[in-house]
Design a protein around this motif. Structure first.
Motif, short mmCIF file in Angstrom:
data_model
loop_
_atom_site.label_atom_id
_atom_site.label_comp_id
_atom_site.label_asym_id
_atom_site.label_seq_id
_atom_site.Cartn_x
_atom_site.Cartn_y
_atom_site.Cartn_z
N ALA A 208 9.28 1.39 114.24
CA ALA A 208 9.40 0.01 113.73
C ALA A 208 8.02 -0.46 113.26
O ALA A 208 7.68 -1.64 113.36
N TRP A 209 7.23 0.49 112.77
CA TRP A 209 5.86 0.17 112.39
C TRP A 209 5.80 -0.78 111.20
O TRP A 209 4.86 -1.56 111.05
N ASP A 210 6.81 -0.73 110.35
CA ASP A 210 6.78 -1.58 109.16
C ASP A 210 7.40 -2.96 109.41
O ASP A 210 7.49 -3.76 108.49
N ASP A 211 7.78 -3.23 110.67
CA ASP A 211 8.24 -4.58 111.00
C ASP A 211 7.06 -5.54 110.79
O ASP A 211 6.01 -5.37 111.40
N PRO A 212 7.23 -6.55 109.94
CA PRO A 212 6.07 -7.39 109.58
C PRO A 212 5.52 -8.19 110.76
O PRO A 212 4.32 -8.48 110.80
N ARG A 213 6.36 -8.55 111.73
CA ARG A 213 5.87 -9.39 112.83
C ARG A 213 5.59 -8.60 114.10
O ARG A 213 4.68 -8.94 114.85
N HIS A 214 6.37 -7.58 114.33
CA HIS A 214 6.23 -6.83 115.59
C HIS A 214 6.16 -5.33 115.30
O HIS A 214 7.07 -4.59 115.65
N PRO A 215 5.08 -4.87 114.69
CA PRO A 215 4.98 -3.44 114.37
C PRO A 215 4.80 -2.60 115.64
O PRO A 215 3.88 -2.84 116.42
N VAL A 216 5.71 -1.65 115.84
CA VAL A 216 5.67 -0.79 117.03
C VAL A 216 6.09 0.62 116.63
O VAL A 216 7.09 0.79 115.91
N THR B 118 1.12 -0.09 119.35
CA THR B 118 1.33 -1.36 118.66
C THR B 118 0.14 -1.64 117.76
O THR B 118 -0.84 -0.88 117.76
N ARG B 119 0.26 -2.74 117.02
CA ARG B 119 -0.81 -3.06 116.08
C ARG B 119 -1.61 -4.22 116.64
O ARG B 119 -1.26 -5.37 116.50
N ASN B 120 -2.68 -3.88 117.32
CA ASN B 120 -3.46 -4.90 118.02
C ASN B 120 -4.81 -5.06 117.33
O ASN B 120 -5.62 -4.14 117.33
N GLY C 22 -6.53 -9.76 128.75
CA GLY C 22 -5.93 -10.68 127.79
C GLY C 22 -5.92 -10.13 126.37
O GLY C 22 -5.08 -10.54 125.54
N GLN C 23 -6.81 -9.21 126.09
CA GLN C 23 -6.86 -8.64 124.74
C GLN C 23 -5.64 -7.77 124.43
O GLN C 23 -5.39 -7.45 123.28
N ALA C 24 -4.91 -7.40 125.48
CA ALA C 24 -3.71 -6.59 125.26
C ALA C 24 -2.49 -7.46 124.93
O ALA C 24 -1.42 -6.93 124.64
N GLN C 25 -2.64 -8.77 124.98
CA GLN C 25 -1.47 -9.64 124.80
C GLN C 25 -0.74 -9.42 123.46
O GLN C 25 0.49 -9.37 123.45
N PRO C 26 -1.45 -9.27 122.35
CA PRO C 26 -0.72 -8.99 121.11
C PRO C 26 0.16 -7.74 121.23
O PRO C 26 1.28 -7.71 120.70
N SER C 27 -0.32 -6.73 121.93
CA SER C 27 0.47 -5.50 122.12
C SER C 27 1.72 -5.79 122.95
O SER C 27 2.81 -5.30 122.65
N VAL C 28 1.54 -6.57 124.02
CA VAL C 28 2.67 -6.91 124.88
C VAL C 28 3.70 -7.70 124.07
O VAL C 28 4.91 -7.43 124.14
N ASP C 29 3.24 -8.66 123.29
CA ASP C 29 4.16 -9.48 122.49
C ASP C 29 4.98 -8.61 121.53
O ASP C 29 6.19 -8.79 121.37
N GLN C 30 4.32 -7.67 120.88
CA GLN C 30 5.02 -6.81 119.93
C GLN C 30 6.03 -5.90 120.64
O GLN C 30 7.18 -5.77 120.22
N ALA C 31 5.58 -5.30 121.73
CA ALA C 31 6.47 -4.40 122.47
C ALA C 31 7.65 -5.19 123.04
O ALA C 31 8.80 -4.74 122.99
N LYS C 32 7.38 -6.39 123.54
CA LYS C 32 8.45 -7.20 124.14
C LYS C 32 9.52 -7.53 123.11
O LYS C 32 10.73 -7.45 123.41
N ALA C 33 9.11 -7.86 121.91
CA ALA C 33 10.09 -8.19 120.87
C ALA C 33 11.02 -6.99 120.63
O ALA C 33 12.25 -7.15 120.55
#
Ligand code: FAD
Length: 500
Positions: A344-352, A374-376, A398-409
């Motif tokens: 799902a790397w090309d997902d514009p909001r949650h690339p994973v 993820t794309r952090n 806290g710097q991992a939060q963008p990764s968590v948000d993407q994975a969670k989605a």
């Protein structure tokens, strides 16, 4: 007294180092490789070179008295074991909020990794490396790296029927239920041999929980590919249990390395110096960056760039487990080498990009496990601490939060579509997303920043970086194919221009 000298020295024996040594050797340039770990070719009392994940012993970890499984618990029970301190194959380097896993021994990370050889998305590569001609990479160097590493593809028909990838088929079905795309992942594990393992025709390795503490069969680690070829040139030698501590430079420009020689218990038995005309750093993101920072900040090589130590990242790594319903058995025999990813790397909001990871326990666990890239955009910083003479990695949880948000989605979507839940018993506490570890340390001496466009360290001549330090923190897929291909590209140019 004359110290030992070699025209070229390569520090480390991982991907970048192995490529560089082979090409130097083929050009007839006498080359010494220095590796802090041991050569893994001698069977222990049990007749095996490496131990497996279910029965770890002193061969498992680098100078540790306890194993450090990435999954530290099951049903909150601690699954780590006491072991004897030894120069084992897997190191877990702790830096505050993050632990970095690396391989130790001839072959570096290739000894312990999951063998996944993934080509990054072209747009992601181009963004990470604006100074590199992507056409040339995708036409020449990625294919060259894949061929040299022995990359092969799973037989899709076998995948559909085998027991070893039942766990991956379950995850694939769940991903498809959620409208997600999956893809097979190429590997340097010999899939034909894996098939014979399942058929009971050969001893099991990938199918016997051999992964992060090494594989006794089937994996084309660097000692069987690039490094074997490098030694075959007759110009390359490898000195094992040689830990490079410091780099300085003589008045005539010769690089002088201070090297600790270790015994198998990790005790220093000697410290010697080695001179080199050309010095290539392939000690990995943490290893090479440490040597450069120490040289810069102690004044040994004062001209080095202030950009050294910057642009470090864990490749957006996140681990997560899902609890399956009873009918979705993941199997008692699981290949330790992943073969499938959710793309799902090309997902514009949650690339994973999430690889479907095994949980080889020998019993049915009903767990689907994933290592997600993820794309952090967050980056860490490596600095040199003079007081302790050590390097510190500054990366806050806290710097991992963008990764968590993407994975969670992505995984919320998977759970919703399949009526499943997260596992909260796998990482020592009740967290669901594990971001306190990385398998993919990247950056610290980034191409086009701390080095020129070919890995030549700025501010010095005849000093080069060849490894994951060159990659700016996040490349969207598992990184070793990228590191290998970049090293091929860079050494070709360096041989033509600097070593004629
Ligand atoms: P490394 O392979 O890390 O090699 C560096 C070498 O230098 C090591 O042998 C080290 O002992 C040595 N060294 C370090 N410092 C010194 C010193 N001062 N003196 C002497 N020697 C030194 N990537 C993928 O693409 N696919 C996967 O499936 C995958 N799975 C992984 C699973 C695990 C458990 C781990 C830990 C990693 C995984 N990786 C995977 C990541 C991959 O292995 C690394 O990205 C890769 O090995 C990095 O290559 P490198 O050339 O930068 O250095």
């Amino acid at each position: 007294s004359r110290r030992d000298f070699s025209p070229a020295v390569v520090v480390g024996t991982g991907y970048g180092a192995a490529v560089t040594a082979l090409r130097l050797g083929q050009a007839g340039i006498p080359t010494v490789m220095l590796e802090m770990g041991r050569l893994w070719d001698t069977p222990g009392d049990d007749g095996r070179v490496f131990c497996d994940m279910l029965n770890p012993d002193r061969r498992a970890m680098w100078l540790a008295t306890r194993t450090q499984m990435p999954l530290s618990s099951f049903l909150w029970l601690d699954i780590d074991r006491r072991i004897e301190r030894f120069t084992g194959v897997l190191d877990c380097v702790h830096h505050g909020d993050i632990s970095v896993y690396v391989g130790r021994g001839v072959g570096g990370g290739s000894l312990v990794n999951g063998a996944m050889a993934v080509t990054p998305k072209r747009a992601t590569f181009a963004e990470a490396f604006p100074d590199v001609d992507s056409d040339g990479m995708y036409r020449t160097y990625f294919p060259r790296a894949a061929a040299m590493l022995g990359v092969n593809h799973i037989d899709p028909a076998w995948f559909e029927t085998c027991e070893s990838y039942r766990y991956a088929r379950v995850s694939r079905a769940h991903a498809h239920n959620a409208g997600l795309t999956t893809t097979f992942v190429p590997s340097v594990y010999d899939f034909a041999r894996m098939r014979r393992e399942e058929a009971g025709e050969v001893p099991r390795s990938a199918l016997a929980a051999e992964v992060i503490y090494g594989n006794n069969h089937g994996k084309r680690s660097l000692d069987k590919t690039y490094l074997a070829d490098a030694l075959g040139t007759g110009c390359v030698s490898i000195r094992t249990l040689h830990h490079v501590r410091a780099i300085e430079q003589d008045a005539d420009g010769t690089y002088v390395l201070t090297v600790d020689e270790l015994d198998l218990d990790g005790t220093r038995v000697a410290t010697r110096q080695l001179g080199a005309r050309y010095l290539f750093l392939g000690a990995g993101s943490l290893g090479s960056t440490e040597l450069l920072l120490r040289a810069r900040d102690t004044g040994a090589l004062p001209g080095l760039s202030p950009l050294i130590g910057r642009d470090w990242g864990p490749n957006g790594n996140v681990m997560v487990g899902r609890a399956n319903r009873p009918r979705d058995r993941t199997g008692t025999v699981q290949s330790g080498m992943p073969a499938l990813g959710i793309d799902a790397w090309d997902d514009p909001r949650h690339p994973v990009f999430a690889e479907v990871a095994p949980m080889p326990a020998g019993v049915e666990l009903w767990v689907s496990l994933y290592l997600a890239v993820t794309r952090n955009p967050e980056r860490g910083l490596l600095t040199y601490d003079a007081g302790s003479d050590r390097v510190r990695l500054h990366w806050l949880s806290g710097q991992a939060q963008p990764s968590v948000d993407q994975a969670k989605a992505l995984f919320d979507r998977l759970n919703a579509a399949n009526g499943t839940e997260y596992r909260s018993d796998l990482f020592g506490d009740t967290r669901v997303f594990e971001t306190r570890l990385t398998y993919h340390p990247l950056g610290g001496a980034v191409l086009g920043k701390a080095t020129d466009a070919y890995g030549r360290v700025r501010g010095q001549r005849r000093l080069y970086v060849t490894d994951g330090s060159l990659v700016p923190g996040n490349i969207g897929v598992n990184p070793f194919l990228t590191i290998t291909a970049l090293a091929e590209r860079n050494i070709e140019r360096i041989l033509a221009e600097d070593l004629r």
